[in-house]
Structures are given as C-alpha cells and as structure tokens.
Enzyme design. Structure first.
Site, PDB file in Angstrom:
ATOM      1  N   ASP A   1      -3.298   4.249   2.757  1.00 55.78           N
ATOM      2  CA  ASP A   1      -3.651   4.553   4.144  1.00 55.78           C
ATOM      3  C   ASP A   1      -3.417   6.036   4.403  1.00 55.78           C
ATOM      4  O   ASP A   1      -2.315   6.533   4.188  1.00 55.78           O
ATOM      5  CB  ASP A   1      -2.785   3.738   5.130  1.00 55.78           C
ATOM      6  CG  ASP A   1      -3.221   2.284   5.218  1.00 55.78           C
ATOM      7  OD1 ASP A   1      -4.334   1.963   4.758  1.00 55.78           O
ATOM      8  OD2 ASP A   1      -2.450   1.478   5.760  1.00 55.78           O
TER       9      ASP A   1
ATOM     10  N   ASP B   1       1.382   4.751   2.379  1.00 53.81           N
ATOM     11  CA  ASP B   1       0.965   5.325   3.663  1.00 53.81           C
ATOM     12  C   ASP B   1       1.296   6.814   3.736  1.00 53.81           C
ATOM     13  O   ASP B   1       2.427   7.208   3.432  1.00 53.81           O
ATOM     14  CB  ASP B   1       1.696   4.598   4.806  1.00 53.81           C
ATOM     15  CG  ASP B   1       1.501   3.094   4.758  1.00 53.81           C
ATOM     16  OD1 ASP B   1       0.424   2.627   5.171  1.00 53.81           O
ATOM     17  OD2 ASP B   1       2.421   2.388   4.286  1.00 53.81           O
TER      18      ASP B   1
ATOM     19  N   ASP C   1       0.855  -1.181   0.000  1.00 52.89           N
ATOM     20  CA  ASP C   1       0.000   0.000   0.000  1.00 52.89           C
ATOM     21  C   ASP C   1       0.894   1.235   0.000  1.00 52.89           C
ATOM     22  O   ASP C   1       2.123   1.116  -0.064  1.00 52.89           O
ATOM     23  CB  ASP C   1      -0.926   0.004   1.230  1.00 52.89           C
ATOM     24  CG  ASP C   1      -0.171   0.192   2.541  1.00 52.89           C
ATOM     25  OD1 ASP C   1       1.071   0.274   2.530  1.00 52.89           O
ATOM     26  OD2 ASP C   1      -0.834   0.265   3.593  1.00 52.89           O
TER      27      ASP C   1
HETATM   28  P1  TTP Z   1       2.013  -1.130   6.712  1.00 57.11           P
HETATM   29  O1  TTP Z   1       1.548  -0.240   5.631  1.00 57.11           O
HETATM   30  O2  TTP Z   1       1.116  -2.281   7.038  1.00 57.11           O
HETATM   31  O3  TTP Z   1       3.449  -1.764   6.401  1.00 57.11           O
HETATM   32  P2  TTP Z   1       4.689  -1.214   5.576  1.00 57.11           P
HETATM   33  O4  TTP Z   1       4.386   0.098   4.942  1.00 57.11           O
HETATM   34  O5  TTP Z   1       5.855  -1.278   6.475  1.00 57.11           O
HETATM   35  O6  TTP Z   1       4.903  -2.338   4.475  1.00 57.11           O
HETATM   36  P3  TTP Z   1       4.076  -2.548   3.117  1.00 57.11           P
HETATM   37  O7  TTP Z   1       5.034  -2.266   2.028  1.00 57.11           O
HETATM   38  O8  TTP Z   1       3.660  -3.981   3.145  1.00 57.11           O
HETATM   39  O9  TTP Z   1       2.912  -1.625   3.112  1.00 57.11           O
HETATM   40  O10 TTP Z   1       2.216  -0.326   8.061  1.00 57.11           O
HETATM   41  C1  TTP Z   1       3.081   0.803   8.154  1.00 57.11           C
HETATM   42  C2  TTP Z   1       3.220   1.239   9.589  1.00 57.11           C
HETATM   43  O11 TTP Z   1       2.017   1.770  10.088  1.00 57.11           O
HETATM   44  C3  TTP Z   1       3.572   0.104  10.515  1.00 57.11           C
HETATM   45  O12 TTP Z   1       4.910   0.176  10.870  1.00 57.11           O
HETATM   46  C4  TTP Z   1       2.790   0.316  11.760  1.00 57.11           C
HETATM   47  C5  TTP Z   1       1.849   1.420  11.431  1.00 57.11           C
HETATM   48  N1  TTP Z   1       0.451   1.031  11.647  1.00 57.11           N
HETATM   49  C6  TTP Z   1      -0.223   1.513  12.740  1.00 57.11           C
HETATM   50  O13 TTP Z   1       0.329   2.245  13.534  1.00 57.11           O
HETATM   51  N2  TTP Z   1      -1.533   1.181  12.920  1.00 57.11           N
HETATM   52  C7  TTP Z   1      -2.192   0.367  12.074  1.00 57.11           C
HETATM   53  O14 TTP Z   1      -3.383   0.085  12.271  1.00 57.11           O
HETATM   54  C8  TTP Z   1      -1.466  -0.124  10.936  1.00 57.11           C
HETATM   55  C9  TTP Z   1      -2.136  -1.017   9.961  1.00 57.11           C
HETATM   56  C10 TTP Z   1      -0.157   0.244  10.758  1.00 57.11           C
HETATM   57 MN    MN Z   2       2.620   0.357   3.833  1.00 55.73          MN
HETATM   58 MN    MN Z   3      -0.396   0.727   5.590  1.00 54.37          MN
END
Ligand code: TTP
Ligand code: MN
Ligand code: MN
Ligand code: MN
Length: 360
Positions: A284, A206, A204
């Site tokens: 996100d 973020d 995703d």
């Molecule tokens: P993610 O987007 O799940 O993971 P990521 O970006 O490290 O890897 P990917 O490439 O698979 O997307 O989460 C990013 C960060 O957000 C994670 O370190 C913890 C934080 N987080 C929260 O604080 N609360 C939540 O509900 C979620 C889902 C993530």
């Molecule tokens: Mn992510």
């Molecule tokens: Mn995420």
C-alpha cells in the site's frame, strides 16, 4: 481450585488508545476466539457486532497476565454478554463451540477463501456465494467477469495469502525509496502499518510518501507508479494496482493512494520447489503533503482498532474530530497543527503511546 482472593484483578481503561498493547499477548486462546467471531461478523457486514468483538479482543490483549477465571473479569469494560459467553466457553472447555461451528460452516469457509482474493470484498463474495461459488475452482469455471485487480489477485492467490516477512518488507522499502528518489529528489518514505508497530509478519507492506516542501508531493503517485511500471524488465517490478494511480480516493480519506502488488525477487535461500525466483507481495502506497504528514503517519500506523478508538476518544471526550489529515477542535472551531505524533496525543490529552504499544 483457586480462591477468589488469589486471582489477579485488572484495572483497564475502556479506550484502547489509553492502553499500552504490545505484541506480547497472554490470552491468545481468548483473543483468537473473539477475533474469529469479529472477522465472521465483518465478513457478513455486521459492523456493530464486529466492533464489539474487536473491542473485547483488544481488551483481553491488554491484560498483563493470563486469565484463568471468569471472576477476574468482573468490572472490566468492553466485555458484552456475548463476548463473556465465548470467554467462559474457552476457559471451561478449551474451545468455544460457536467459534468451532463458525470455522466449520460452509459460508464462513467460502467468505474466507473468496475475500482472500485481492480486490474482492465481503459484498462480492456474498454475491458469488449466492450464485453457488464457494471456492477458487468454482470461481474459475463460473464465467464471472473479474476486474484487473481481481484477475491478478486470483493469479497470485497463494503468494498473497502467505505472510510477508520483515526482510521482505525491508526489500520492498528499498525499491519504493529508489522509485521515489528517481522521480522527485528529497522525497521521504516512511514505513507505516503493522511493521511499524513491530510485527514480524504482515498481510502487506504499508508506506507513506511525502516531500518536505509543501505542494511538491502533488502528482507524485502517478510518477512513482509509472517508474515502477517502467522497471518491468528488471528483477523487481510492479504488477498491478487496485485504485488507479491518480484516481481520487474512496471515502476513507483523500490521499493519493495505491493498493498494489509488487513482484519481489526471492533470495537464494527462499527459492521454493517450484523454482519460482520471485513472489507477489501486497504493497500500500499513500502520498501526503508535509503539513498533514504527522496525522497521516498516525492514521496509517494502526492498529485499525487503535485508530477507531483514537477517533472515538477525540469525539466523545474532547469534542474534536481526528482524521488521517487533521485534528479539528469543535469547541475552538479551529484546526490544530502538528508536526509529530507526540503533539497530536498531547492535543488529545492522552499519554503518548509509541507504535509498538498500539497493537490493540
Ligand atoms: P492494514 O495494512 O490493513 O493493517 P496492518 O498493517 O495493521 O496489518 P497487516 O499486517 O495485516 O497488514 O492497515 C494499516 C493501517 O492503515 C490501518 O491501521 C488503518 C489504515 N488504513 C486507512 O487509513 N485506510 C484504508 O483504506 C486502509 C485499508 C487502511
Ligand atoms: Mn499492513
Ligand atoms: Mn495496508
Ligand atoms: Mn507481559
């Protein structure tokens, strides 16, 4: 045969937040095996086992060279009996028999497929499996009621399970910036998650949104989402969100957040045989007041294990409580203010670790 005197020995901290973990992994054969077992444990709601495998995998990621002999692991932290058994199997046989049988198991395959649907967690997947649903075809014909997010997740299943590229993340970033600029001038958007850690792909994208004037960010998320929804007629638009825009967050933290799906127009070169000119991408969005921004950036940059280890360090070694909102010193009985990640590491008595070295 290599003699014991010849093998490199490692000295590594037991806390991932005291280690510099880049994306340059010299032991991916071992970390892939341990990560798969971690994932399987998490999919089965075995959290303790999941964390143990994650910590073992993270330790192996931090080693500066490839491990070739079990004797090199002597004295290393985070490696339990089970993890050592898996590592030994991989070193001796090239693969772990437990990993191979897990990968082949009907239950693991079904959990992977079903939780690959946006909005479907391990509990829902488990319930469906108990009702005999193992794949998307069976789910579609099962008559199960899906919520809006899950329907959207099923519809865009292939898109959402295809990794997001950095170029796509940048394109999404421009859309988010435009949305935020349109609804509240002066708002700031920061890229967090894996892309901030330098990953080249992600599941995703973020983002963290704030405004330099405290309080201005209140109610920003519903406005941003409304703006994105109003763009339905344009080439890039917003499709669906899991948490309603203004709904109070789950127990993870109290930010306004939105787990959403964007419709991203493809560049000419990415157009596929299907002639689809757009693809769905998971995004996100999180809104934070400026006073908490440094804690939010730190908390949403990850990796998940790095975050877990920071909180463990804070609690066990410093008698402090760290969250994505604040740092509380239990000894002094007060909140510690910070405007940068560097300050937070300093309060915690940790050497600053930049995002690119938080890939634990
Ligand atoms: P993610 O987007 O799940 O993971 P990521 O970006 O490290 O890897 P990917 O490439 O698979 O997307 O989460 C990013 C960060 O957000 C994670 O370190 C913890 C934080 N987080 C929260 O604080 N609360 C939540 O509900 C979620 C889902 C993530
Ligand atoms: Mn992510
Ligand atoms: Mn995420
Ligand atoms: Mn290296």
């Amino acid at each position: 045969q290599i003699s014991e005197a010849e093998v490199a020995l490692f000295s590594v901290s037991s806390y991932a937040c005291q280690r510099r973990t880049t994306l340059d992994n010299h032991n991916s054969n071992l970390t892939d095996a341990l990560s798969l077992l971690a994932e399987n444990a998490e999919l089965n709601n075995e959290d303790g086992r999941g964390v143990a495998f994650r910590r073992a995998a993270a330790l192996m990621k931090a080693l500066p060279t490839q491990v070739i002999s079990m004797s090199q692991l002597r004295g290393l932290p985070c490696l339990g009996e089970h993890s050592l058994r898996v590592i030994k199997d991989v070193l001796e046989n090239g693969v772990s028999s437990e990993v191979e049988s897990t990968k082949q198991s009907k239950r693991y395959k079904a959990l992977k497929i079903l939780t690959g649907i946006f909005g479907v967690g391990a509990k829902t997947a488990d319930r469906w499996i108990r009702e005999g649903i193992y794949n998307l075809e069976q789910l579609r014909h099962s008559g199960q009621t899906l919520n809006r997010a899950q329907k959207s997740g099923l519809e865009h299943y292939d898109d959402l399970n295809e990794p997001v590229t950095k170029a796509e993340a940048d394109a999404i970033g421009e859309i988010v910036q435009k949305a935020v600029d349109s609804v509240l001038t002066g708002s700031q958007v920061a890229l967090t998650g894996g892309f901030r850690r330098g990953k080249l792909t992600g599941h995703d994208v973020d983002f963290l949104i704030t405004h330099p004037e405290e309080g201005k960010e209140v109610g920003l998320m519903p406005k941003v989402v409304a703006w994105l929804e109003s763009q339905k007629t344009t080439r890039n638009s917003y499709l669906e969100s899991k948490d309603g825009p203004a709904r109070p967050a789950s127990n993870m933290d109290r930010f306004e957040r939105c787990f959403s799906i964007f419709k991203l127009t493809k560049g000419k070169e990415q157009e596929t045989a299907s002639h689809k000119i757009w693809r769905a991408v998971r995004v996100d969005l999180v809104v934070s007041p400026i006073s908490q921004f440094a804690f939010a950036v730190l908390g949403w940059t990850g990796s998940k294990l790095f975050e877990r280890e920071l909180r463990r360090w804070a609690g066990h070694e410093k008698n402090m409580s760290l969250s994505s909102h604040a740092l509380f010193d239990n000894t002094q009985n007060k909140y510690l203010r910070a405007t940068s990640e560097e300050e937070i590491f300093a309060y915690l008595g940790l050497e600053y670790i930049p995002p690119s070295e938080r890939n634990a």
